[in-house]
Design an enzyme around this catalytic site. Sequence first.
Site, mmCIF file in Angstrom:
data_model
loop_
_atom_site.group_PDB
_atom_site.id
_atom_site.type_symbol
_atom_site.label_atom_id
_atom_site.label_comp_id
_atom_site.label_asym_id
_atom_site.label_seq_id
_atom_site.Cartn_x
_atom_site.Cartn_y
_atom_site.Cartn_z
ATOM 1 N N ASP A 73 1.035 -1.133 0.073
ATOM 2 C CA ASP A 73 -0.053 0.045 0.024
ATOM 3 C C ASP A 73 0.933 1.294 0.078
ATOM 4 O OD1 ASP A 73 -1.750 2.207 1.311
ATOM 5 O OD2 ASP A 73 -3.170 0.585 1.077
ATOM 6 N N ILE A 74 0.454 2.142 -0.845
ATOM 7 C CA ILE A 74 1.307 3.348 -0.657
ATOM 8 C C ILE A 74 1.253 4.373 0.402
ATOM 9 C CG2 ILE A 74 1.282 3.504 -3.255
ATOM 10 C CD1 ILE A 74 -0.603 5.805 -3.276
ATOM 11 N N GLY A 78 -13.668 -1.758 1.171
ATOM 12 C CA GLY A 78 -13.764 -1.492 0.007
ATOM 13 C C GLY A 78 -14.312 -0.207 -0.465
ATOM 14 N N HIS A 87 -10.910 -5.882 -2.602
ATOM 15 C CA HIS A 87 -9.518 -6.002 -2.088
ATOM 16 C C HIS A 87 -9.478 -6.110 -0.549
ATOM 17 C CE1 HIS A 87 -10.629 -1.694 -1.699
ATOM 18 N NE2 HIS A 87 -9.810 -1.471 -0.708
#
Length: 129
Positions: free
Chosen positions: A30-31, A92, A99
Amino acid sequence: MTDCVFCKIAQKEIPAHIVYEDEHFLSFLDINPQGPGHVQVIPKKHFRWIWDIPPEQSAIPNFGQYFAVVQKIAQALQGTFGTDMVIAKAVGDEVPHAHVWLFPNPSQSKGDAKAFEANAQEIRERLLA
Protein backbone atom coordinates in the site's frame (compact mmCIF):
# COMPACT_ATOMS: atom_id res chain seq x y z
CA MET A 1 -12.89 -0.81 -15.82
CA THR A 2 -10.84 1.87 -17.50
CA ASP A 3 -10.73 4.20 -14.48
CA CYS A 4 -9.95 1.60 -11.80
CA VAL A 5 -6.53 2.20 -10.23
CA PHE A 6 -6.23 -1.44 -9.11
CA CYS A 7 -7.05 -2.70 -12.62
CA LYS A 8 -4.31 -0.40 -13.90
CA ILE A 9 -1.86 -1.84 -11.35
CA ALA A 10 -2.86 -5.40 -12.34
CA GLN A 11 -2.30 -4.51 -16.01
CA LYS A 12 1.10 -2.95 -15.12
CA GLU A 13 -0.02 0.50 -16.31
CA ILE A 14 0.78 1.92 -12.86
CA PRO A 15 3.92 0.78 -10.99
CA ALA A 16 3.62 -0.97 -7.65
CA HIS A 17 5.81 -2.88 -5.22
CA ILE A 18 4.46 -6.33 -5.99
CA VAL A 19 4.94 -9.04 -3.38
CA TYR A 20 2.87 -11.82 -4.97
CA GLU A 21 1.46 -12.53 -8.38
CA ASP A 22 -0.14 -15.49 -10.09
CA GLU A 23 -2.51 -15.84 -13.02
CA HIS A 24 -5.55 -14.56 -11.09
CA PHE A 25 -4.35 -12.57 -8.07
CA LEU A 26 -1.92 -9.81 -7.19
CA SER A 27 -0.62 -8.40 -3.93
CA PHE A 28 1.32 -5.17 -3.57
CA LEU A 29 2.43 -2.77 -0.88
CA ASP A 30 0.00 0.00 0.00
CA ILE A 31 1.35 3.46 -0.87
CA ASN A 32 0.01 4.84 2.45
CA PRO A 33 1.01 2.05 4.82
CA GLN A 34 -0.50 1.57 8.26
CA GLY A 35 2.76 -0.15 9.17
CA PRO A 36 5.57 -2.13 7.58
CA GLY A 37 4.30 -4.79 5.21
CA HIS A 38 0.85 -3.27 4.62
CA VAL A 39 -0.38 -4.91 1.40
CA GLN A 40 -3.45 -5.04 -0.77
CA VAL A 41 -4.54 -8.43 -2.11
CA ILE A 42 -6.70 -8.18 -5.23
CA PRO A 43 -8.14 -10.36 -7.94
CA LYS A 44 -6.74 -9.30 -11.32
CA LYS A 45 -10.22 -9.53 -12.80
CA HIS A 46 -12.37 -6.58 -11.78
CA PHE A 47 -14.98 -7.29 -9.12
CA ARG A 48 -16.50 -4.38 -7.22
CA TRP A 49 -16.72 -6.16 -3.85
CA ILE A 50 -15.01 -9.26 -2.47
CA TRP A 51 -18.42 -10.88 -2.10
CA ASP A 52 -18.92 -10.51 -5.88
CA ILE A 53 -16.17 -13.08 -6.46
CA PRO A 54 -17.93 -16.34 -7.40
CA PRO A 55 -18.09 -18.92 -4.61
CA GLU A 56 -18.32 -21.92 -6.95
CA GLN A 57 -15.17 -24.01 -7.13
CA SER A 58 -15.71 -24.32 -10.89
CA ALA A 59 -15.45 -20.53 -11.32
CA ILE A 60 -12.02 -19.15 -12.13
CA PRO A 61 -11.09 -17.21 -10.07
CA ASN A 62 -13.24 -18.13 -7.09
CA PHE A 63 -13.63 -16.98 -3.51
CA GLY A 64 -11.80 -19.99 -2.05
CA GLN A 65 -8.78 -19.41 -4.28
CA TYR A 66 -8.76 -15.75 -3.32
CA PHE A 67 -8.75 -16.40 0.41
CA ALA A 68 -6.11 -19.10 0.05
CA VAL A 69 -3.86 -16.37 -1.38
CA VAL A 70 -4.88 -13.95 1.40
CA GLN A 71 -3.98 -16.60 3.99
CA LYS A 72 -0.63 -17.37 2.34
CA ILE A 73 0.35 -13.70 2.32
CA ALA A 74 -0.85 -13.12 5.91
CA GLN A 75 1.34 -16.00 7.08
CA ALA A 76 4.32 -14.56 5.21
CA LEU A 77 3.73 -11.19 6.90
CA GLN A 78 3.75 -12.86 10.32
CA GLY A 79 7.21 -14.28 9.77
CA THR A 80 8.62 -11.29 7.94
CA PHE A 81 7.64 -8.62 10.46
CA GLY A 82 7.84 -10.58 13.71
CA THR A 83 4.22 -10.53 14.85
CA ASP A 84 1.49 -13.13 15.11
CA MET A 85 -1.26 -10.55 14.67
CA VAL A 86 -2.03 -9.57 11.07
CA ILE A 87 -4.92 -7.18 10.66
CA ALA A 88 -7.26 -7.83 7.73
CA LYS A 89 -9.77 -5.31 6.43
CA ALA A 90 -12.20 -5.69 3.56
CA VAL A 91 -14.13 -2.43 3.59
CA GLY A 92 -13.77 -1.58 -0.09
CA ASP A 93 -14.87 2.04 -0.08
CA GLU A 94 -11.47 3.55 -0.94
CA VAL A 95 -11.02 1.90 -4.34
CA PRO A 96 -13.96 0.35 -6.22
CA HIS A 97 -12.19 -2.98 -6.79
CA ALA A 98 -12.35 -6.02 -4.53
CA HIS A 99 -9.42 -5.93 -2.12
CA VAL A 100 -8.30 -7.10 1.29
CA TRP A 101 -5.90 -4.99 3.34
CA LEU A 102 -3.38 -7.01 5.30
CA PHE A 103 -0.91 -5.46 7.69
CA PRO A 104 1.10 -6.70 10.65
CA ASN A 105 0.09 -5.24 14.00
CA PRO A 106 1.81 -1.81 13.84
CA SER A 107 2.52 -1.77 17.58
CA GLN A 108 4.38 -5.09 17.45
CA SER A 109 5.89 -5.33 13.98
CA LYS A 110 9.48 -4.50 13.20
CA GLY A 111 10.68 -2.47 10.26
CA ASP A 112 10.19 0.80 8.42
CA ALA A 113 6.78 1.20 6.79
CA LYS A 114 8.26 3.41 4.05
CA ALA A 115 11.06 0.98 3.09
CA PHE A 116 8.96 -0.23 0.18
CA GLU A 117 11.47 -2.14 -1.91
CA ALA A 118 13.18 -3.77 1.10
CA ASN A 119 9.82 -4.80 2.59
CA ALA A 120 8.59 -6.16 -0.76
CA GLN A 121 11.78 -8.19 -1.17
CA GLU A 122 11.54 -9.65 2.34
CA ILE A 123 7.91 -10.68 1.79
CA ARG A 124 8.72 -12.26 -1.59
CA GLU A 125 11.60 -14.20 -0.03
CA ARG A 126 9.36 -15.44 2.79
CA LEU A 127 6.73 -16.55 0.25
CA LEU A 128 9.36 -18.58 -1.61
CA ALA A 129 10.70 -20.25 1.57
